[in-house]
Design an enzyme around this catalytic site. Structure first.
Site, short mmCIF file in Angstrom:
data_model
loop_
_atom_site.label_atom_id
_atom_site.label_comp_id
_atom_site.label_asym_id
_atom_site.label_seq_id
_atom_site.Cartn_x
_atom_site.Cartn_y
_atom_site.Cartn_z
N LYS A 170 49.51 67.58 26.00
CA LYS A 170 50.20 67.50 24.71
C LYS A 170 49.39 68.24 23.64
O LYS A 170 48.16 68.13 23.61
CB LYS A 170 50.39 66.03 24.32
CG LYS A 170 51.23 65.82 23.06
CD LYS A 170 51.44 64.33 22.79
CE LYS A 170 52.26 64.07 21.54
NZ LYS A 170 52.47 62.64 21.28
N SER A 177 57.20 61.03 20.48
CA SER A 177 56.83 62.37 20.06
C SER A 177 56.39 63.29 21.20
O SER A 177 56.30 64.49 21.04
CB SER A 177 55.69 62.28 19.04
OG SER A 177 54.53 61.71 19.63
N SER A 237 55.60 56.77 21.91
CA SER A 237 55.73 58.21 22.11
C SER A 237 55.49 58.70 23.53
O SER A 237 55.68 59.88 23.81
CB SER A 237 54.77 58.95 21.17
OG SER A 237 55.22 58.85 19.84
#
Length: 488
Positions: free
Chosen positions: A77, A152, A176
């Site tokens: 990420k 997210s 997330s």
């Protein structure tokens, strides 16, 4: 290499047998990513050169038969720092930022000879539930390209679901990892707060953020979490606890386990079809020999309000470092020092980030601190106490990960409150710092549903044990996305 029908063990066996080299694996993975990115848009950066160099070093020695991660391409990420590789947090503010060191989790993966293939898309500074607040691109859900992958960590989830990588790292502040895992029909875990180092993770809300793992199977998830867990003296919130062998817990036996179903998690806000899938999952646990009973977590109904006060307050503090002076975006229009601060932040941050900074600054202001931030802290304590009471008698709490399946791109972007409510079932575990995992629980109208399993602090083993038993009994993880809709 398309990972839709592969796992760590199957690819590892090919490497050990000599049927595949790490370099070939990287080349094949890059080809797969190149093809599928035209539909999915999961990655912000592909580190082709770095991945090929890492693979060449691995090929120079025999593959370690006991190390499942050796030579494995992993997605990271893009709010986790990577030495020499652009790390943007999906924000214009950090569009050209290249860190000079690796996050501890990246360092640990490299020590296991895993290969970072690229950086995945996310909501800007991890603030969002759909990956639509990214400053650079909108990631699509591989199950339906007209729908969101969640957020997210939507890029990491979509990359794994699409078969671009075998596993990926994400961060989870209010859901997330688990929410995108549910939306994409894969496994995603948020470990106990403190289990995994946050050093090198770009901070959103420091008392809530935790790094975790996406994968197609529970076994792969346990393998990667094992590699990144452990105490880190560079992170003062890192717990100095021994890391157990998570894979040893995967025996498929949950006879005698006591599982609680929180009635608040099965309330009227959950779509009937989603609720039906979870009720079927509960029957599966019963058939495997577990005792399942309904309990109450009464203060969970206040979790969303509590979360958005605490998380936004911490974000307003954490993001004050982006001021146009030290690093990050600086407005070319700035003429004075005040201009540098105001214009750089106004132009560098997106709408959602600015909204949360303003909300947090308001909650922390002297006239409103007691009315908002202090009360939110007190409510957080009550949420923690609810879990503590339940865990006196039960091993796990289960329920739906999300109230709905994935929604359409653009559907909720104009209504922040509706978007915020999407995390209503995942936020409580963050408030209490507990380990929680989403596993595939079937399909509703062709879209995945997630089952959330919440455990006691530092008892990821029980979470994995139950998740693995459920996975083996149902094999929902073998469902693959259709890539329908969109421009495909």
């Amino acid at each position: 290499m398309d990972y839709l029908n592969e796992d760590l063990q199957s690819v590892h066996d090919k490497l050990v047998a000599g049927d595949l080299t790490a370099s070939q694996l990287v080349t094949d993975t890059l080809e797969t990513i190149k093809t599928k990115e035209q539909q999915v848009d999961a990655f912000l950066t592909i580190d082709e050169k770095g991945a090929q160099e890492a693979a060449a070093k691995i090929d120079a020695q025999p593959i370690d038969a006991d190390n499942l991660l050796a030579g494995m391409p992993i997605g990271i990420k893009d709010n986790l720092l990577t030495d020499g590789v652009t790390t943007t947090a999906a924000s214009k503010m950090l569009a050209n930022f290249k860190p000079v060191f690796d996050a501890t989790v990246v360092e640990k993966l490299k020590a296991k000879k895993a290969i970072m293939i690229g950086k995945t898309n996310l909501d800007e500074f991890a603030m969002g539930s759909s990956t639509e607040t990214s400053a650079f691109k909108k990631t699509k859900n591989p199950w339906d390209l007209d729908k969101v992958p969640g957020g997210s960590s939507g890029g990491s989830a979509a990359a794994v679901a699409a078969g671009e990588v075998v596993a990926a790292l994400g961060t989870d502040t209010g859901g997330s990892i688990r929410q995108p895992a549910a939306f994409n029909g894969i496994v995603g875990i948020k470990p106990t707060y403190g289990r995994v180092s946050r050093w090198g993770a770009i901070a959103f809300a420091s008392s809530l953020d935790q790094v975790g793992v996406f994968s197609r199977t529970v076994a792969d998830n346990a393998t990667v979490l094992q590699a990144i867990s452990g105490h880190d003296e560079k992170d003062s919130t890192s717990a100095d606890y021994e890391v157990p062998d998570f894979r040893a817990a995967l025996n498929g036996d949950i006879k005698g386990m006591k599982i609680a179903v929180a009635k608040e998690y099965m309330a009227e806000g959950v779509e009937p079809a989603v609720k039906a899938q979870i009720e079927t999952a509960i029957e599966t646990f019963k058939s495997l020999g577990a005792t399942v009973e309904e309990v109450s977590l009464p203060h969970s109904q206040y979790a969303v309000q509590t979360y958005y006060i605490i998380a936004s307050s911490e974000a307003s503090s954490n993001l004050s470092r982006f001021d146009g002076i030290r690093y990050g975006y600086r407005s070319p229009e700035a003429k004075t020092l005040e201009d540098v601060y105001v214009k750089s932040r106004s132009e560098g941050f997106g709408d959602e980030v600015k909204r949360r900074i303003m909300l947090g600054t308001f909650a922390l202001s002297s006239g409103f601190y007691d009315a908002y931030f202090k009360k939110a802290g007190q409510m957080r304590t009550l949420i923690i106490q609810d879990f503590e009471k339940v865990f006196e008698d039960y091993d796990l709490v289960v329920g739906p990960t999300t109230p709905t399946t994935a929604f359409k791109l653009g559907d909720k972007g104009t209504d922040p409150v509706t978007m915020y409510m999407n995390d209503i079932l995942t936020i409580p575990a963050n408030m209490a710092g507990l380990p929680a995992m989403s596993v595939p629980a079937g399909l509703v109208d062709g879209m995945p549903v997630g089952l959330q399993i919440i455990g006691k602090a530092f008892d990821e083993e029980s979470v994995y044990r139950a998740g693995y038993a459920f996975e083996q009994a149902t094999e929902f993880n073998k469902n693959v996305p259709s890539f329908k809709g969109g421009q495909a």
